[in-house]
Write an enzyme that holds these catalytic residues in place. Structure first.
Site, PDB file in Angstrom:
ATOM      1  N   LYS A  32       0.828  -1.212   0.000  1.00 30.37           N
ATOM      2  CA  LYS A  32       0.000   0.000   0.000  1.00 30.37           C
ATOM      3  C   LYS A  32       0.862   1.261   0.000  1.00 30.37           C
ATOM      4  O   LYS A  32       0.608   2.201  -0.773  1.00 30.37           O
ATOM      5  CB  LYS A  32      -0.945  -0.014   1.205  1.00 30.37           C
ATOM      6  CG  LYS A  32      -2.008  -1.097   1.116  1.00 30.37           C
ATOM      7  CD  LYS A  32      -2.799  -1.201   2.404  1.00 30.37           C
ATOM      8  CE  LYS A  32      -3.790  -2.363   2.344  1.00 30.37           C
ATOM      9  NZ  LYS A  32      -4.520  -2.523   3.615  1.00 30.37           N
ATOM     10  N   CYS A  44      -0.643   0.720   5.965  1.00 29.50           N
ATOM     11  CA  CYS A  44      -1.027  -0.071   7.140  1.00 29.50           C
ATOM     12  C   CYS A  44      -1.846  -1.279   6.715  1.00 29.50           C
ATOM     13  O   CYS A  44      -2.549  -1.241   5.709  1.00 29.50           O
ATOM     14  CB  CYS A  44      -1.881   0.757   8.102  1.00 29.50           C
ATOM     15  SG  CYS A  44      -1.106   2.258   8.682  1.00 29.50           S
ATOM     16  N   ASP A  45      -1.757  -2.324   7.511  1.00 29.19           N
ATOM     17  CA  ASP A  45      -2.630  -3.467   7.307  1.00 29.19           C
ATOM     18  C   ASP A  45      -2.783  -4.208   8.630  1.00 29.19           C
ATOM     19  O   ASP A  45      -1.971  -4.051   9.548  1.00 29.19           O
ATOM     20  CB  ASP A  45      -2.109  -4.419   6.234  1.00 29.19           C
ATOM     21  CG  ASP A  45      -3.231  -5.315   5.717  1.00 29.19           C
ATOM     22  OD1 ASP A  45      -4.047  -4.820   4.926  1.00 29.19           O
ATOM     23  OD2 ASP A  45      -3.316  -6.485   6.142  1.00 29.19           O
ATOM     24  N   GLN A  46      -3.832  -5.023   8.696  1.00 29.72           N
ATOM     25  CA  GLN A  46      -4.123  -5.766   9.918  1.00 29.72           C
ATOM     26  C   GLN A  46      -4.701  -7.127   9.551  1.00 29.72           C
ATOM     27  O   GLN A  46      -5.627  -7.212   8.740  1.00 29.72           O
ATOM     28  CB  GLN A  46      -5.108  -4.974  10.776  1.00 29.72           C
ATOM     29  CG  GLN A  46      -5.303  -5.516  12.171  1.00 29.72           C
ATOM     30  CD  GLN A  46      -6.188  -4.576  12.991  1.00 29.72           C
ATOM     31  OE1 GLN A  46      -7.310  -4.287  12.605  1.00 29.72           O
ATOM     32  NE2 GLN A  46      -5.683  -4.118  14.114  1.00 29.72           N
TER      33      GLN A  46
END
Length: 198
Positions: free
Chosen positions: A58, A74-76
């Site tokens: 991203k 960001c990622d989760q």
């Protein structure tokens, strides 16, 4: 011009940055998250590494178009008993996820990657542990029906800053990472780099 470009459409991440007094803009990175995740899973990558890779994809997507920008990706990912959970597709999927997580502990792998001058300069992955209580099926159905619009974009089908907190018996780890952004670590690196005063 904003100090930071957030490569995410997450309203919660935006709120966390805004509340911390960070001047930022938003440019949503359009990537095929599912394809990348499935490919990495097939290669045996860990949930931590998958979250990190998605955050980097991203950030890189926006940084390649705007190399002068300081970009945050960001990622989760949610991991429970070796299985990775994605965002729910529909209310029935949300119910299935809640039933699978009920009465168990899981980890949220929350990754952040910072790009400057088109290159990665910092990364962090937090892994808070959350335990859902053994709630009733009726409670879960009511919860999904009342909160679907809020939880449809949330891995695990909850927002702990809202009604989702009622699903839990125990939470261990950074509250900001649970909300989707390791904020204290980000503020530390921005201060150290002199992107923000400190």
């Amino acid at each position: 011009m904003s100090i930071l470009t957030l490569a995410s459409g997450s309203s919660i991440r935006a709120t966390l940055l805004r509340n911390a007094g960070i001047d930022f803009g938003v440019k949503i990175a359009r990537i095929d998250e599912e394809m990348i995740r499935l490919s990495l899973e097939a290669e045996g990558a860990t949930p931590r590494d998958i979250a990190d890779a998605l955050a980097e994809h991203k950030a890189a997507k926006i940084a390649n178009k705007h190399p002068e920008a300081l970009v945050l990706g960001c990622d989760q990912l949610l991991e429970c008993e070796g299985k990775i959970f994605a965002k729910p597709q529909n209310p029935a999927d949300a119910m299935a996820q809640l039933q699978a997580l009920r009465g168990k502990s899981h980890r949220l792998h929350t990754a952040a990657v910072l790009y400057a001058q088109g290159q990665p300069v910092w990364r962090h992955v937090a892994a808070p542990r959350l335990t859902m209580r053994d709630f009733s099926e009726a409670f879960a159905k009511d919860y999904v029906a009342q909160n679907w619009e809020e939880i449809r974009h949330c891995v695990g089908c909850y927002q702990i800053e809202g009604a989702g907190i009622r699903l839990f018996s125990k939470i261990e780890g950074d509250i900001f990472a649970i909300q989707g952004l390791p904020l204290l670590e980000l503020l530390t690196i921005l201060t150290r780099r002199k992107d923000i005063p400190g």
